[in-house]
Design an enzyme around this catalytic site. Sequence first.
Site, PDB file in Angstrom:
ATOM      1  N   GLY A  18       0.799  -1.230   0.000  1.00 18.13           N
ATOM      2  CA  GLY A  18       0.000   0.000   0.000  1.00 18.13           C
ATOM      3  C   GLY A  18       0.827   1.273   0.000  1.00 18.13           C
ATOM      4  N   GLY A  20       5.041   3.196  -0.656  1.00 17.04           N
ATOM      5  CA  GLY A  20       6.435   3.155  -1.099  1.00 17.04           C
ATOM      6  C   GLY A  20       6.705   2.290  -2.317  1.00 17.04           C
ATOM      7  N   LEU A  21       7.775   1.522  -2.220  1.00 18.73           N
ATOM      8  CA  LEU A  21       8.196   0.696  -3.365  1.00 18.73           C
ATOM      9  C   LEU A  21       7.185  -0.404  -3.657  1.00 18.73           C
ATOM     10  N   ARG A  41      -1.036  -3.669   7.556  1.00 16.57           N
ATOM     11  CA  ARG A  41      -1.887  -3.510   8.732  1.00 16.57           C
ATOM     12  C   ARG A  41      -2.965  -2.443   8.559  1.00 16.57           C
ATOM     13  N   ARG A  68       3.569 -10.594  11.015  1.00 11.04           N
ATOM     14  CA  ARG A  68       4.266 -11.314  12.086  1.00 11.04           C
ATOM     15  C   ARG A  68       3.446 -12.507  12.562  1.00 11.04           C
ATOM     16  N   PHE A  98      14.456   1.090  11.811  1.00 13.70           N
ATOM     17  CA  PHE A  98      14.808   2.404  12.345  1.00 13.70           C
ATOM     18  C   PHE A  98      16.288   2.380  12.678  1.00 13.70           C
ATOM     19  N   SER A 106      15.804  -2.300  22.853  1.00 12.03           N
ATOM     20  CA  SER A 106      15.139  -3.213  23.789  1.00 12.03           C
ATOM     21  C   SER A 106      14.930  -4.554  23.072  1.00 12.03           C
ATOM     22  N   TYR A 148      23.125  -4.302   2.654  1.00 12.37           N
ATOM     23  CA  TYR A 148      23.742  -4.657   3.938  1.00 12.37           C
ATOM     24  C   TYR A 148      23.290  -6.025   4.444  1.00 12.37           C
ATOM     25  N   PRO A 191      19.493   3.405  -1.875  1.00  9.57           N
ATOM     26  CA  PRO A 191      18.457   4.342  -1.452  1.00  9.57           C
ATOM     27  C   PRO A 191      17.458   4.732  -2.543  1.00  9.57           C
TER      28      PRO A 191
HETATM   29  C1  HXC Z   1      14.502   2.474  19.143  1.00 11.96           C
HETATM   30  C2  HXC Z   1      12.322   1.836  18.770  1.00 11.96           C
HETATM   31  C3  HXC Z   1      12.187   2.820  17.744  1.00 11.96           C
HETATM   32  C4  HXC Z   1      13.327   3.644  17.459  1.00 11.96           C
HETATM   33  C5  HXC Z   1      10.311   1.761  17.934  1.00 11.96           C
HETATM   34  N1  HXC Z   1      11.134   1.226  18.833  1.00 11.96           N
HETATM   35  N2  HXC Z   1      10.926   2.737  17.248  1.00 11.96           N
HETATM   36  N3  HXC Z   1      13.456   1.659  19.442  1.00 11.96           N
HETATM   37  N4  HXC Z   1      14.454   3.432  18.183  1.00 11.96           N
HETATM   38  N5  HXC Z   1      13.287   4.579  16.513  1.00 11.96           N
HETATM   39  C6  HXC Z   1      10.826   0.149  19.763  1.00 11.96           C
HETATM   40  C7  HXC Z   1       9.659   0.467  20.649  1.00 11.96           C
HETATM   41  O1  HXC Z   1      10.047   1.249  21.770  1.00 11.96           O
HETATM   42  C8  HXC Z   1       9.182  -0.918  21.063  1.00 11.96           C
HETATM   43  O2  HXC Z   1       9.992  -1.480  22.048  1.00 11.96           O
HETATM   44  C9  HXC Z   1       9.448  -1.739  19.810  1.00 11.96           C
HETATM   45  O3  HXC Z   1      10.416  -1.013  19.033  1.00 11.96           O
HETATM   46  C10 HXC Z   1       8.205  -1.943  18.981  1.00 11.96           C
HETATM   47  O4  HXC Z   1       7.661  -0.652  18.717  1.00 11.96           O
HETATM   48  P1  HXC Z   1       6.134  -0.459  18.305  1.00 11.96           P
HETATM   49  O5  HXC Z   1       5.935   0.963  17.915  1.00 11.96           O
HETATM   50  O6  HXC Z   1       5.244  -1.057  19.322  1.00 11.96           O
HETATM   51  O7  HXC Z   1       6.104  -1.430  17.041  1.00 11.96           O
HETATM   52  P2  HXC Z   1       5.203  -1.485  15.816  1.00 11.96           P
HETATM   53  O8  HXC Z   1       3.924  -0.762  15.987  1.00 11.96           O
HETATM   54  O9  HXC Z   1       5.137  -2.892  15.440  1.00 11.96           O
HETATM   55  O10 HXC Z   1       6.042  -0.654  14.727  1.00 11.96           O
HETATM   56  C11 HXC Z   1       7.129  -1.193  14.059  1.00 11.96           C
HETATM   57  C12 HXC Z   1       8.116  -0.105  13.664  1.00 11.96           C
HETATM   58  C13 HXC Z   1       7.413   1.052  12.916  1.00 11.96           C
HETATM   59  C14 HXC Z   1       9.189  -0.724  12.794  1.00 11.96           C
HETATM   60  C15 HXC Z   1       8.743   0.429  14.933  1.00 11.96           C
HETATM   61  O11 HXC Z   1       8.336   2.082  12.596  1.00 11.96           O
HETATM   62  C16 HXC Z   1       6.762   0.597  11.651  1.00 11.96           C
HETATM   63  O12 HXC Z   1       5.662   0.106  11.674  1.00 11.96           O
HETATM   64  N6  HXC Z   1       7.453   0.727  10.510  1.00 11.96           N
HETATM   65  C17 HXC Z   1       6.943   0.256   9.197  1.00 11.96           C
HETATM   66  C18 HXC Z   1       7.481   1.108   8.113  1.00 11.96           C
HETATM   67  C19 HXC Z   1       8.987   1.156   8.082  1.00 11.96           C
HETATM   68  O13 HXC Z   1       9.679   1.024   9.092  1.00 11.96           O
HETATM   69  N7  HXC Z   1       9.503   1.376   6.865  1.00 11.96           N
HETATM   70  C20 HXC Z   1      10.908   1.506   6.653  1.00 11.96           C
HETATM   71  C21 HXC Z   1      11.393   0.347   5.836  1.00 11.96           C
HETATM   72  S1  HXC Z   1      12.814   0.911   5.048  1.00 11.96           S
HETATM   73  P3  HXC Z   1       9.567  -1.470  23.635  1.00 11.96           P
HETATM   74  O14 HXC Z   1      10.643  -2.248  24.309  1.00 11.96           O
HETATM   75  O15 HXC Z   1       9.513  -0.038  24.030  1.00 11.96           O
HETATM   76  O16 HXC Z   1       8.208  -2.136  23.718  1.00 11.96           O
HETATM   77  C22 HXC Z   1      13.966  -0.234   4.892  1.00 11.96           C
HETATM   78  C23 HXC Z   1      15.101   0.248   4.043  1.00 11.96           C
HETATM   79  C24 HXC Z   1      16.423  -0.301   4.418  1.00 11.96           C
HETATM   80  O17 HXC Z   1      13.870  -1.301   5.387  1.00 11.96           O
HETATM   81  C25 HXC Z   1      17.581   0.111   3.544  1.00 11.96           C
HETATM   82  C26 HXC Z   1      17.797   1.567   3.303  1.00 11.96           C
HETATM   83  C27 HXC Z   1      18.890   1.856   2.300  1.00 11.96           C
HETATM   84  P1  NAP Z   2       7.637   1.388   3.341  1.00 13.86           P
HETATM   85  O1  NAP Z   2       6.951   2.360   2.444  1.00 13.86           O
HETATM   86  O2  NAP Z   2       7.879   1.774   4.751  1.00 13.86           O
HETATM   87  O3  NAP Z   2       6.774   0.052   3.281  1.00 13.86           O
HETATM   88  C1  NAP Z   2       6.788  -0.887   4.271  1.00 13.86           C
HETATM   89  C2  NAP Z   2       5.430  -1.544   4.243  1.00 13.86           C
HETATM   90  O4  NAP Z   2       5.449  -2.651   5.132  1.00 13.86           O
HETATM   91  C3  NAP Z   2       4.307  -0.608   4.634  1.00 13.86           C
HETATM   92  O5  NAP Z   2       3.324  -0.611   3.622  1.00 13.86           O
HETATM   93  C4  NAP Z   2       3.749  -1.231   5.918  1.00 13.86           C
HETATM   94  O6  NAP Z   2       2.334  -1.098   5.949  1.00 13.86           O
HETATM   95  C5  NAP Z   2       4.187  -2.687   5.776  1.00 13.86           C
HETATM   96  N1  NAP Z   2       4.330  -3.336   7.085  1.00 13.86           N
HETATM   97  C6  NAP Z   2       5.118  -2.932   8.102  1.00 13.86           C
HETATM   98  N2  NAP Z   2       4.939  -3.737   9.150  1.00 13.86           N
HETATM   99  C7  NAP Z   2       4.032  -4.677   8.778  1.00 13.86           C
HETATM  100  C8  NAP Z   2       3.430  -5.776   9.436  1.00 13.86           C
HETATM  101  N3  NAP Z   2       3.736  -6.081  10.698  1.00 13.86           N
HETATM  102  N4  NAP Z   2       2.538  -6.538   8.737  1.00 13.86           N
HETATM  103  C9  NAP Z   2       2.209  -6.240   7.456  1.00 13.86           C
HETATM  104  N5  NAP Z   2       2.753  -5.204   6.792  1.00 13.86           N
HETATM  105  C10 NAP Z   2       3.645  -4.429   7.454  1.00 13.86           C
HETATM  106  O7  NAP Z   2       9.035   0.864   2.780  1.00 13.86           O
HETATM  107  P2  NAP Z   2       9.816   1.082   1.401  1.00 13.86           P
HETATM  108  O8  NAP Z   2      10.836   2.117   1.624  1.00 13.86           O
HETATM  109  O9  NAP Z   2       8.871   1.187   0.287  1.00 13.86           O
HETATM  110  O10 NAP Z   2      10.600  -0.310   1.320  1.00 13.86           O
HETATM  111  C11 NAP Z   2      10.039  -1.430   0.677  1.00 13.86           C
HETATM  112  C12 NAP Z   2      10.988  -2.603   0.782  1.00 13.86           C
HETATM  113  O11 NAP Z   2      12.234  -2.274   0.156  1.00 13.86           O
HETATM  114  C13 NAP Z   2      11.332  -3.015   2.203  1.00 13.86           C
HETATM  115  O12 NAP Z   2      11.486  -4.403   2.277  1.00 13.86           O
HETATM  116  C14 NAP Z   2      12.644  -2.325   2.437  1.00 13.86           C
HETATM  117  O13 NAP Z   2      13.410  -2.953   3.437  1.00 13.86           O
HETATM  118  C15 NAP Z   2      13.272  -2.459   1.073  1.00 13.86           C
HETATM  119  N6  NAP Z   2      14.300  -1.450   0.839  1.00 13.86           N
HETATM  120  C16 NAP Z   2      13.940  -0.142   0.705  1.00 13.86           C
HETATM  121  C17 NAP Z   2      14.919   0.792   0.462  1.00 13.86           C
HETATM  122  C18 NAP Z   2      14.590   2.243   0.284  1.00 13.86           C
HETATM  123  O14 NAP Z   2      15.510   3.025   0.067  1.00 13.86           O
HETATM  124  N7  NAP Z   2      13.344   2.645   0.323  1.00 13.86           N
HETATM  125  C19 NAP Z   2      16.242   0.387   0.357  1.00 13.86           C
HETATM  126  C20 NAP Z   2      16.564  -0.953   0.512  1.00 13.86           C
HETATM  127  C21 NAP Z   2      15.579  -1.864   0.741  1.00 13.86           C
HETATM  128  P3  NAP Z   2       1.467  -0.952   7.302  1.00 13.86           P
HETATM  129  O15 NAP Z   2       2.121   0.102   8.127  1.00 13.86           O
HETATM  130  O16 NAP Z   2       0.099  -0.614   6.794  1.00 13.86           O
HETATM  131  O17 NAP Z   2       1.477  -2.292   7.961  1.00 13.86           O
END
Ligand code: HXC
Ligand code: NAP
Length: 279
Positions: A18, A20-21, A41, A68, A98, A106, A148, A191
């Site tokens: 839904g 990003g990529l 979600r 999960r 993150f 944690s 990585y 990126p």
């Molecule tokens: C440290 C953190 C944190 C942060 C959350 N936590 N954010 N710890 N630094 N910035 C901790 C919380 O305190 C909690 O631990 C635990 O992580 C779970 O947090 P929740 O918020 O309850 O989790 P949840 O709702 O499941 O959210 C998951 C999430 C959130 C990853 C934290 O950001 C999310 O939903 N992200 C989805 C989108 C996303 O991250 N996209 C990026 C993908 S990019 P405690 O102990 O306090 O309970 C990617 C690219 C890689 O992968 C390569 C780039 C080049």
């Molecule tokens: P993004 O927009 O943050 O997308 C992540 C998606 O995962 C969101 O749609 C989110 O939707 C879903 N998600 C997160 N937690 C989930 C859960 N527990 N259950 C089901 N869905 C969940 O990320 P993006 O930047 O487009 O990246 C896409 C993919 O490319 C990822 O695998 C990332 O690691 C990889 N990647 C990205 C980059 C980059 O530069 N962007 C670089 C290298 C690799 P909900 O919040 O609705 O659940």
Amino acid sequence: MFQQDSLKGKTILITGGGTGLGKSMALRFAELGANIVITSRKKDVLEAAAHEIEKKGAKVFVQTSDIRKYDEIDSVVDQAWQHFGSIDVLVNNAAGNFITPTELLSPNAFNSIVGIVLNGSFHATQAVGRRWINNQRGGRVLSMVTTYAWTGSAYVVPSACAKAGVLAMTRSLAVEWAKYKIRLNAIAPGPFPTEQAWENLVPDGFEEKWKKRIPLGRSGRHEELANLASYLVSDFADYINGEVVTIDGGEWVSGAGEMNMLTEMSPEDWMKMAERFKK
Ligand code: HXC
Ligand code: NAP
């Protein structure tokens, strides 16, 4: 680049489709004729994306899940299979990430990322794979990793561990499931700007520094990644199995090569070196 019916009749399930990529891939697959299934979600985000994808002429099925939890993604696979009659391709795209000093993590923070990325990719792969095997039909899995996954990276230890695991799963099952005509590959992007990745990973002022690390001097464009994904899931790539394709403008090899910093040398510097060699 492609004939417009390259993916016609294929049903493609994209986790995290839904935003990003994932959404960019869904839009491209739709243009090429595929039926699309997206899950994550947030229902409102999925429905808004589905509306956009439908405008490309595709049929779209949406169901929420927390990846999960095995039962939730298994239910998505079950319902989507019934809706479209089968699933042809799974894209493991959902992720969480993150940046943080590792000593501050944690246990729940580590588990949260590994739960989404590694366990989630395994859950989806097994749920779809079992059906492919039971129905004696092949399939394709494409997983999004990062460079990585093999270099490791500071400050993203949970993600690095999880992506390395997804790559290991890809290479393992590429062999184990080849007899079922299931092939598995991965893409390792550098990126590519997306809202959530940038929010979670790029501190203020770091975007320009990041670009300087990339030999091609820019970040990726979504259509570049979507075209690569389209090729890898298509019939044209049927002999590619167990591979990871990097799409990062040369970023990771630039960090690896011993003499790569010499790209900073000017023509005058090279002249001086030539003089030194002559002597
Ligand atoms: C440290 C953190 C944190 C942060 C959350 N936590 N954010 N710890 N630094 N910035 C901790 C919380 O305190 C909690 O631990 C635990 O992580 C779970 O947090 P929740 O918020 O309850 O989790 P949840 O709702 O499941 O959210 C998951 C999430 C959130 C990853 C934290 O950001 C999310 O939903 N992200 C989805 C989108 C996303 O991250 N996209 C990026 C993908 S990019 P405690 O102990 O306090 O309970 C990617 C690219 C890689 O992968 C390569 C780039 C080049
Ligand atoms: P993004 O927009 O943050 O997308 C992540 C998606 O995962 C969101 O749609 C989110 O939707 C879903 N998600 C997160 N937690 C989930 C859960 N527990 N259950 C089901 N869905 C969940 O990320 P993006 O930047 O487009 O990246 C896409 C993919 O490319 C990822 O695998 C990332 O690691 C990889 N990647 C990205 C980059 C980059 O530069 N962007 C670089 C290298 C690799 P909900 O919040 O609705 O659940």
